[in-house]
Design an enzyme around this catalytic site. Structure first.
Site, mmCIF file in Angstrom:
data_model
loop_
_atom_site.group_PDB
_atom_site.id
_atom_site.type_symbol
_atom_site.label_atom_id
_atom_site.label_comp_id
_atom_site.label_asym_id
_atom_site.label_seq_id
_atom_site.Cartn_x
_atom_site.Cartn_y
_atom_site.Cartn_z
ATOM 1 N N HIS A 134 38.190 35.259 53.129
ATOM 2 C CA HIS A 134 38.240 36.383 54.080
ATOM 3 C C HIS A 134 39.123 37.469 53.451
ATOM 4 O O HIS A 134 38.785 37.983 52.394
ATOM 5 C CB HIS A 134 38.773 35.835 55.411
ATOM 6 C CG HIS A 134 38.644 36.755 56.584
ATOM 7 N ND1 HIS A 134 37.949 37.926 56.562
ATOM 8 C CD2 HIS A 134 39.150 36.660 57.852
ATOM 9 C CE1 HIS A 134 38.022 38.510 57.746
ATOM 10 N NE2 HIS A 134 38.760 37.769 58.552
ATOM 11 N N ASP A 160 36.021 44.064 49.568
ATOM 12 C CA ASP A 160 37.131 43.590 48.743
ATOM 13 C C ASP A 160 36.920 43.821 47.257
ATOM 14 O O ASP A 160 37.846 43.666 46.469
ATOM 15 C CB ASP A 160 37.350 42.086 48.980
ATOM 16 C CG ASP A 160 37.888 41.834 50.372
ATOM 17 O OD1 ASP A 160 38.723 42.628 50.815
ATOM 18 O OD2 ASP A 160 37.462 40.863 51.011
ATOM 19 N N HIS A 175 28.358 38.491 51.658
ATOM 20 C CA HIS A 175 28.927 38.709 52.984
ATOM 21 C C HIS A 175 28.048 37.999 54.005
ATOM 22 O O HIS A 175 26.837 37.965 53.842
ATOM 23 C CB HIS A 175 28.977 40.214 53.295
ATOM 24 C CG HIS A 175 29.942 40.546 54.373
ATOM 25 N ND1 HIS A 175 29.616 40.449 55.699
ATOM 26 C CD2 HIS A 175 31.235 40.938 54.320
ATOM 27 C CE1 HIS A 175 30.675 40.780 56.418
ATOM 28 N NE2 HIS A 175 31.667 41.073 55.611
HETATM 29 N N1 CMC Z 1 29.173 34.168 44.285
HETATM 30 C C1 CMC Z 1 28.154 33.334 43.944
HETATM 31 N N2 CMC Z 1 27.290 32.825 44.824
HETATM 32 C C2 CMC Z 1 27.467 33.136 46.111
HETATM 33 C C3 CMC Z 1 28.490 33.994 46.547
HETATM 34 C C4 CMC Z 1 29.348 34.525 45.573
HETATM 35 N N3 CMC Z 1 30.354 35.355 45.910
HETATM 36 N N4 CMC Z 1 28.425 34.141 47.893
HETATM 37 C C5 CMC Z 1 27.395 33.388 48.275
HETATM 38 N N5 CMC Z 1 26.811 32.784 47.215
HETATM 39 C C6 CMC Z 1 25.602 31.941 47.207
HETATM 40 C C7 CMC Z 1 25.937 30.552 47.724
HETATM 41 O O1 CMC Z 1 26.291 29.688 46.667
HETATM 42 C C8 CMC Z 1 24.636 30.187 48.371
HETATM 43 O O2 CMC Z 1 23.723 29.832 47.373
HETATM 44 P P1 CMC Z 1 22.668 28.619 47.602
HETATM 45 O O3 CMC Z 1 21.770 29.125 48.681
HETATM 46 O O4 CMC Z 1 22.021 28.432 46.282
HETATM 47 O O5 CMC Z 1 23.488 27.440 48.028
HETATM 48 C C9 CMC Z 1 24.140 31.472 48.990
HETATM 49 O O6 CMC Z 1 24.705 32.500 48.160
HETATM 50 C C10 CMC Z 1 24.589 31.683 50.416
HETATM 51 O O7 CMC Z 1 25.989 31.524 50.483
HETATM 52 P P2 CMC Z 1 26.789 31.036 51.740
HETATM 53 O O8 CMC Z 1 28.111 30.459 51.324
HETATM 54 O O9 CMC Z 1 25.900 30.172 52.593
HETATM 55 O O10 CMC Z 1 27.027 32.403 52.510
HETATM 56 P P3 CMC Z 1 28.045 32.640 53.669
HETATM 57 O O11 CMC Z 1 27.463 33.710 54.508
HETATM 58 O O12 CMC Z 1 28.441 31.387 54.337
HETATM 59 O O13 CMC Z 1 29.347 33.190 52.898
HETATM 60 C C11 CMC Z 1 31.013 34.557 52.001
HETATM 61 C C12 CMC Z 1 29.814 34.463 52.949
HETATM 62 C C13 CMC Z 1 31.621 35.956 52.101
HETATM 63 C C14 CMC Z 1 32.094 33.546 52.433
HETATM 64 C C15 CMC Z 1 30.542 34.271 50.561
HETATM 65 O O14 CMC Z 1 29.582 35.227 50.167
HETATM 66 C C16 CMC Z 1 31.691 34.203 49.541
HETATM 67 O O15 CMC Z 1 32.306 33.161 49.378
HETATM 68 N N6 CMC Z 1 31.999 35.367 48.864
HETATM 69 C C17 CMC Z 1 33.121 35.416 47.973
HETATM 70 C C18 CMC Z 1 34.395 35.646 48.761
HETATM 71 C C19 CMC Z 1 34.496 37.054 49.273
HETATM 72 O O16 CMC Z 1 34.266 38.020 48.571
HETATM 73 N N7 CMC Z 1 34.902 37.187 50.562
HETATM 74 C C20 CMC Z 1 35.128 38.470 51.202
HETATM 75 C C21 CMC Z 1 34.166 38.728 52.313
HETATM 76 S S1 CMC Z 1 34.183 40.448 52.826
HETATM 77 C C22 CMC Z 1 35.689 40.721 53.578
HETATM 78 C C23 CMC Z 1 35.836 39.985 54.836
HETATM 79 O O17 CMC Z 1 35.230 40.343 55.846
HETATM 80 O O18 CMC Z 1 36.604 39.019 54.824
#
Ligand code: CMC
Length: 450
Positions: free
Chosen positions: A296, A391, A335
Site C-alpha cells: 500500500h 507510487d 493496482h
Molecule cells: N509486478 C509483477 N506482477 C504483478 C504486479 C507487479 N507489481 N502486480 C500484479 N502482478 C501480477 C500478479 O502476479 C498476478 O499475476 P498472475 O495472474 O499470473 O498470478 C496478476 O498480476 C494480478 O495480481 P494480483 O496480486 O491478483 O492483483 P491485486 O489487485 O491483488 O494487487 C497490488 C494489486 C497493487 C497489490 C499489486 O499490483 C502489487 O503488488 N503491486 C506492487 C506494489 C505496489 O506498487 N503497490 C502500490 C499500490 S498503489 C498505491 C496504493 O493505493 O496503495
C-alpha cells in the site's frame, strides 16, 4: 463551521446518501432483479438489484434445508464487495478516471490548495472565500503539539521508522483529547478533524527531526500548509524560513493527489475501526498502520529501493525477467482498481520535471522512464493490465527533495488524512452502517474431545 450538523446518528432510513453508480447511471426506478435457481433444491429466488449491486444478505435466504445457515458470499480481499455507499470519490479503473466529489483530478490537482481540497473532500463543495479563510485559520491555529508529545517522541530510538512514530503519536493524541470519544457530537467531531489535519505534518516533521538529531521546529503560521511543513523539516539557523515556491507547489500537488482514493486498504481500515465507534485518533492510527505496508503506502519507498538496486538502464531487462519469473514484483506497478494508467502517476511525472529544475535531475527518473517503457511493451504487463501507479514516480520526487525513503509513506499519510476523516465521518453518519464484522468459512476440525 461544521462538516455536518448532525448531532446524533440518524435513525434508520434518515439522511441516507444517494448512491451514484456511473456509467451506466442506474438510479431510482431503474432497479431490476436477478433470478437465481438453487440446483440443490430446484427453488428459484428473485434478488433485487439496486444501483448495480445485490445485497449480500439476500443470499442468506437461499437455503438447502431448515438447518442451513444460508448462502454466503466468499470474497477474500474484497475483490467484488461494496461495503458502503459513498459520495466522496469516484474511480473508473478501466478508464483511468479519478474524481473528488465529481471534480476530475486533472482539473483540480494543480489549481487548488491542499486545504481547499481537504475542505471539498470533507464537505462536498469547495469553500466560499469566507469559509476558506475560516478553515485555513482553524487548521493553522491547531498545528502545535502539546509539549508532552515531544517527550513522547523523544522516547523513540534514533533509528525508529517515522511511520511507527506517526502511528503511535496519532494514537497517543486520543489520550490528550478524551472528549474525542463523543463522535456523534458534530462540533467535537469537527474539532478532531481539524486537529488531525493540522497536527499530522507537525508529528511527521518532528519524527524526521528526531531521526536527524535536530531540534524540533515549531509551526510558522505565516506559511501555507505545505510551506510550513517544509519549514518544520528544514529550518536551521535562519530567523525566518522561506520555502522554495516550486517545492512548496510540488508538495501541494502531491498532497492533493493523495487526498482520497475511496475504499483502499487504509481507508477501509479507518472505516472498520471507526465502525466500533472508537475515537478518530485510534481509527487514524490504525489507518496509518495499514498504509505502512509495502503493498500500500509503503510501495513508494520500495520503488526507490528497487530503482537503486537496478542501478542502470542496462540492467532493466534482467530485472524484468526476474519479475516475470515471479521472483519479486515490479514495485509501483499494478493496482487493484486501475486497469489503465493511474491518472495520478501522469500528473506526478509532470511535477517531477518542475522539481528537478530546482533540485537537479534525480538520475533514478531515467531508469524509471525506461523501465516503464519496457514494461508497457511487454506482454506480461500488458495482458495483466499492469501500469505505473501513484507510487512509481512520487518516491523519485521525494528523494530529489531530500526526503529519506522512510519518510515517503509518512508524506502519503499527511495527504490521505482528509480522505480518511471524510470516509470515517461518512460511515458514522450512514444509517445503513453497522459495526464491521465479516463472516468466515470454518475449515477447522469438527467437534472432538480430549
Ligand atoms: N509486478 C509483477 N506482477 C504483478 C504486479 C507487479 N507489481 N502486480 C500484479 N502482478 C501480477 C500478479 O502476479 C498476478 O499475476 P498472475 O495472474 O499470473 O498470478 C496478476 O498480476 C494480478 O495480481 P494480483 O496480486 O491478483 O492483483 P491485486 O489487485 O491483488 O494487487 C497490488 C494489486 C497493487 C497489490 C499489486 O499490483 C502489487 O503488488 N503491486 C506492487 C506494489 C505496489 O506498487 N503497490 C502500490 C499500490 S498503489 C498505491 C496504493 O493505493 O496503495
Amino acid at each position: 463551521m461544521g462538516a455536518a450538523d448532525v448531532v446524533t446518528k440518524p435513525a434508520s432510513g434518515d439522511g441516507r446518501m444517494k448512491a451514484v453508480t456511473e456509467p451506466p447511471q442506474i438510479g431510482p426506478g431503474t432497479n431490476d432483479t436477478l433470478s437465481v435457481t438453487d440446483n440443490r433444491t430446484g427453488t428459484t429466488y428473485e434478488i433485487p438489484i439496486e444501483n448495480g449491486a445485490v445485497h449480500a444478505t439476500e443470499l442468506r435466504k437461499i437455503r438447502s434445508g431448515p438447518e442451513d445457515f444460508g448462502l454466503v458470499s466468499y470474497d477474500p480481499g474484497f475483490l467484488n464487495t461494496a461495503a458502503c455507499r459513498s459520495a466522496i470519490t469516484y474511480i473508473d479503473g478501466d478508464k483511468g478516471i479519478l474524481r473528488y466529489r465529481g471534480y476530475p483530478i486533472e482539473e483540480i490537482a494543480e489549481k487548488k490548495t491542499f486545504l481547499e481540497i481537504a475542505y471539498l473532500v470533507l464537505n462536498g463543495e469547495f469553500p466560499t472565500r469566507s469559509q476558506a479563510d475560516a478553515w485555513v485559520f482553524e487548521i493553522t491555529h491547531h498545528t502545535f503539539l502539546h509539549e508532552n508529545i515531544k517527550k513522547f517522541i523523544d522516547g523513540f530510538q534514533h533509528d525508529a521508522h517515522p511511520m511507527g512514530i506517526l502511528l503511535s503519536t496519532i494514537g497517543a493524541l486520543s489520550t490528550f483529547y478524551p472528549e474525542a470519544k463523543k463522535i456523534f457530537d458534530a462540533d467535537i467531531r469537527q474539532k478532531q478533524i481539524v486537529r488531525l489535519i493540522a497536527k499530522t505534518p507537525t508529528i511527521a516533521a518532528f519524527a524526521f527531526r528526531h531521526a536527524a538529531g535536530l531540534p524540533y521546529v515549531y509551526p510558522d503560521n505565516d506559511l501555507s500548509y505545505p510551506g510550513n511543513f517544509l519549514n518544520m523539516l528544514w529550518k536551521t539557523t535562519e530567523l525566518k524560513y522561506t520555502p522554495d515556491p516550486a517545492l512548496e507547489r510540488a508538495l501541494n500537488v502531491l498532497f492533493v493527489l493523495h487526498a482520497d482514493h475511496e475504499q483502499n486498504c487504509s481507508t477501509s481500515t479507518m472505516r472498520v475501526v471507526g465502525s466500533s465507534q472508537t475515537d478518530p485518533y485510534s481509527a487514524a492510527a490504525a489507518a496509518v498502520g495499514a498504509l505502512y505496508g509495502p503493498l500500500h503506502g509503503g510501495a513508494n519507498e520500495q520503488v526507490v529501493r528497487m530503482l537503486q538496486e537496478i542501478g542502470s538502464v542496462k540492467n532493466i531487462p534482467e530485472h524484468i525477467k526476474r519479475v516475470k519469473a515471479g521472483e519479486f514484483r515490479l514495485m509501483g506497478f499494478g493496482h487493484r482498481v486501475y486497469r489503465n494508467y493511474d491518472p495520478r502517476a501522469r500528473i506526478i511525472k509532470r511535477v517531477a520535471e518542475e522539481v528537478f529544475s530546482v533540485t537537479g535531475r534525480n538520475p533514478l527518473i531515467d531508469i524509471a522512464i525506461e523501465l516503464e517503457k519496457i514494461a508497457l511493451d511487454d506482454d506480461y504487463f500488458v495482458s495483466r493490465k499492469l501500469y505505473p501507479n501513484v507510487d512509481f514516480y512520487s518516491g523519485i520526487i521525494y528523494q530529489a527533495m531530500r526526503f529519506p525513503v522512510e519518510m515517503f509513506p509518512v508524506l502519503f499519510a499527511i495527504g490521505r488524512m482528509p480522505g480518511w476523516l471524510a470516509q470515517w465521518q461518512e460511515g458514522l453518519l450512514d444509517a445503513e452502517q453497522k459495526i464491521a464484522r465479516p463472516l468466515q468459512i470454518y475449515v477447522g476440525p469438527k467437534e472432538r474431545h480430549v
